[in-house]
Scaffold this motif. Structure first.
Motif, mmCIF file in Angstrom:
data_model
loop_
_atom_site.group_PDB
_atom_site.id
_atom_site.type_symbol
_atom_site.label_atom_id
_atom_site.label_comp_id
_atom_site.label_asym_id
_atom_site.label_seq_id
_atom_site.Cartn_x
_atom_site.Cartn_y
_atom_site.Cartn_z
ATOM 1 N N GLY A 133 6.561 -11.486 -2.989
ATOM 2 C CA GLY A 133 5.667 -10.447 -3.367
ATOM 3 C C GLY A 133 5.762 -9.103 -2.466
ATOM 4 O O GLY A 133 6.840 -8.576 -2.641
ATOM 5 N N ASP A 134 4.736 -8.551 -1.948
ATOM 6 C CA ASP A 134 4.748 -7.170 -1.358
ATOM 7 C C ASP A 134 5.017 -7.409 0.223
ATOM 8 O O ASP A 134 5.194 -6.552 0.930
ATOM 9 N N ARG A 135 5.375 -8.626 0.481
ATOM 10 C CA ARG A 135 5.839 -8.895 2.040
ATOM 11 C C ARG A 135 7.179 -9.107 2.109
ATOM 12 O O ARG A 135 7.838 -9.892 1.377
ATOM 13 N N MET A 154 7.296 -9.800 9.701
ATOM 14 C CA MET A 154 6.802 -9.482 8.682
ATOM 15 C C MET A 154 6.777 -7.769 8.466
ATOM 16 O O MET A 154 6.251 -7.403 9.443
ATOM 17 N N HIS A 155 7.121 -7.194 7.301
ATOM 18 C CA HIS A 155 6.732 -6.008 6.681
ATOM 19 C C HIS A 155 6.055 -6.186 5.235
ATOM 20 O O HIS A 155 6.217 -6.949 4.804
ATOM 21 N N GLN A 156 5.151 -5.177 5.160
ATOM 22 C CA GLN A 156 4.485 -5.122 3.914
ATOM 23 C C GLN A 156 4.847 -3.641 3.148
ATOM 24 O O GLN A 156 4.939 -2.714 3.830
ATOM 25 N N LEU A 157 5.013 -3.900 1.821
ATOM 26 C CA LEU A 157 5.362 -2.819 0.820
ATOM 27 C C LEU A 157 4.057 -2.061 0.583
ATOM 28 O O LEU A 157 3.022 -2.709 0.452
ATOM 29 N N ARG A 158 4.128 -0.688 0.643
ATOM 30 C CA ARG A 158 2.959 0.101 0.067
ATOM 31 C C ARG A 158 3.048 0.504 -1.121
ATOM 32 O O ARG A 158 4.277 0.801 -1.671
ATOM 33 N N ASP A 159 2.117 0.216 -1.983
ATOM 34 C CA ASP A 159 2.297 0.624 -3.681
ATOM 35 C C ASP A 159 2.948 2.096 -3.879
ATOM 36 O O ASP A 159 3.607 2.405 -4.555
ATOM 37 N N GLU A 160 2.337 2.899 -3.300
ATOM 38 C CA GLU A 160 2.598 4.444 -3.597
ATOM 39 C C GLU A 160 4.079 4.934 -3.274
ATOM 40 O O GLU A 160 4.823 5.480 -3.865
ATOM 41 N N ASP A 162 6.641 2.793 -1.724
ATOM 42 C CA ASP A 162 7.572 1.625 -1.638
ATOM 43 C C ASP A 162 8.137 1.555 0.034
ATOM 44 O O ASP A 162 9.132 1.056 0.175
ATOM 45 N N ALA A 163 7.494 2.044 0.827
ATOM 46 C CA ALA A 163 7.708 1.995 2.200
ATOM 47 C C ALA A 163 7.424 0.836 2.889
ATOM 48 O O ALA A 163 6.364 0.310 2.643
ATOM 49 N N LEU A 164 8.214 0.503 3.663
ATOM 50 C CA LEU A 164 7.783 -0.826 4.326
ATOM 51 C C LEU A 164 7.081 -0.601 5.828
ATOM 52 O O LEU A 164 7.595 0.163 6.566
ATOM 53 N N LEU A 165 5.885 -1.372 5.912
ATOM 54 C CA LEU A 165 5.007 -0.981 7.030
ATOM 55 C C LEU A 165 5.064 -2.424 7.874
ATOM 56 O O LEU A 165 4.994 -3.199 7.338
ATOM 57 N N PRO A 166 5.249 -2.221 9.113
ATOM 58 C CA PRO A 166 5.471 -3.241 10.087
ATOM 59 C C PRO A 166 3.851 -4.188 9.940
ATOM 60 O O PRO A 166 2.822 -3.499 9.914
ATOM 61 N N GLY A 167 4.147 -5.359 10.233
ATOM 62 C CA GLY A 167 3.090 -6.361 10.009
ATOM 63 C C GLY A 167 3.092 -7.212 11.022
ATOM 64 O O GLY A 167 3.240 -6.783 12.330
#
Length: 183
Positions: A133-135, A154-160, A162-167
């Motif tokens: 999914g977004d992970r 883990m990194h998560q995608l942001r909707d606006e 498409d940047a991966l943010l660290p999780g």
């Protein structure tokens, strides 16, 4: 006497018809005989209630099992590490791949991860990425005998954007759990 004649007359008509059918079916013809039928397939016993053991590739079978030990967990939203957290790690077969699941109890909550479709080309190292999914997960595990060391990040995608943010990030050192004897 009238009944006997009717009976004999019916009997003779039936007998004549049966004889004619036999003669017609037994007469020689000029057509070629039919090809012989193929032999019947051998009967295979039903195996409805018998499950055959599955044979797994040696590389994959070496990884499968349950493990326990400790993990250091990075909590990105709090920008802090929790060190020495007890972890249970499970490596299970999944077709031609394996899946890795980890769960641990944090100070105020529980944390877990799931990495699927892991290829097992090497019997001492698993390295790759997995998207769910977004992970996105990056993982690296090293196996030495009954011990696994590694990390899952883990990194998560942001909707606006498409940047991966660290999780979350899990660094663990676990030992294969000994199976209990059911006897």
């Amino acid at each position: 006497m009238c009944t006997v004649t009717k009976f004999s007359h019916r009997f003779s008509l039936r007998a004549a018809a049966a004889c004619a059918a036999l003669l017609l079916s037994g007469c020689a013809t000029t057509s070629q005989p039919d090809a012989p039928l193929p032999p019947a397939a051998p009967r295979v016993p039903a195996t409805r209630f018998v499950a055959a053991p599955t044979v797994e590739p040696a590389e994959r079978a070496e990884w499968i099992g349950s493990y326990e030990g400790t993990a250091d967990i990075y909590l990105a939203n709090e920008d802090q590490w929790q060190r020495g957290v007890p972890i249970e790690l499970f490596v299970q077969g999944d077709g031609s791949h394996v899946r890795i699941m980890g769960q641990m109890a944090l100070a105020a909550s529980r944390s877990s991860f799931y990495v699927g479709q892991v290829d097992t080309y090497d019997d001492s190292m698993l390295v790759g990425e997995y998207a769910d999914g977004d992970r996105r997960y990056a993982y690296s595990l090293v196996r030495e005998a009954e011990q696994l060391k590694g990390f899952v990040k883990m990194h998560q995608l942001r909707d606006e954007s498409d940047a991966l943010l660290p999780g979350y990030e899990w660094h663990f050192d676990v030992q294969r759990r000994a199976l209990t004897d059911p006897r």
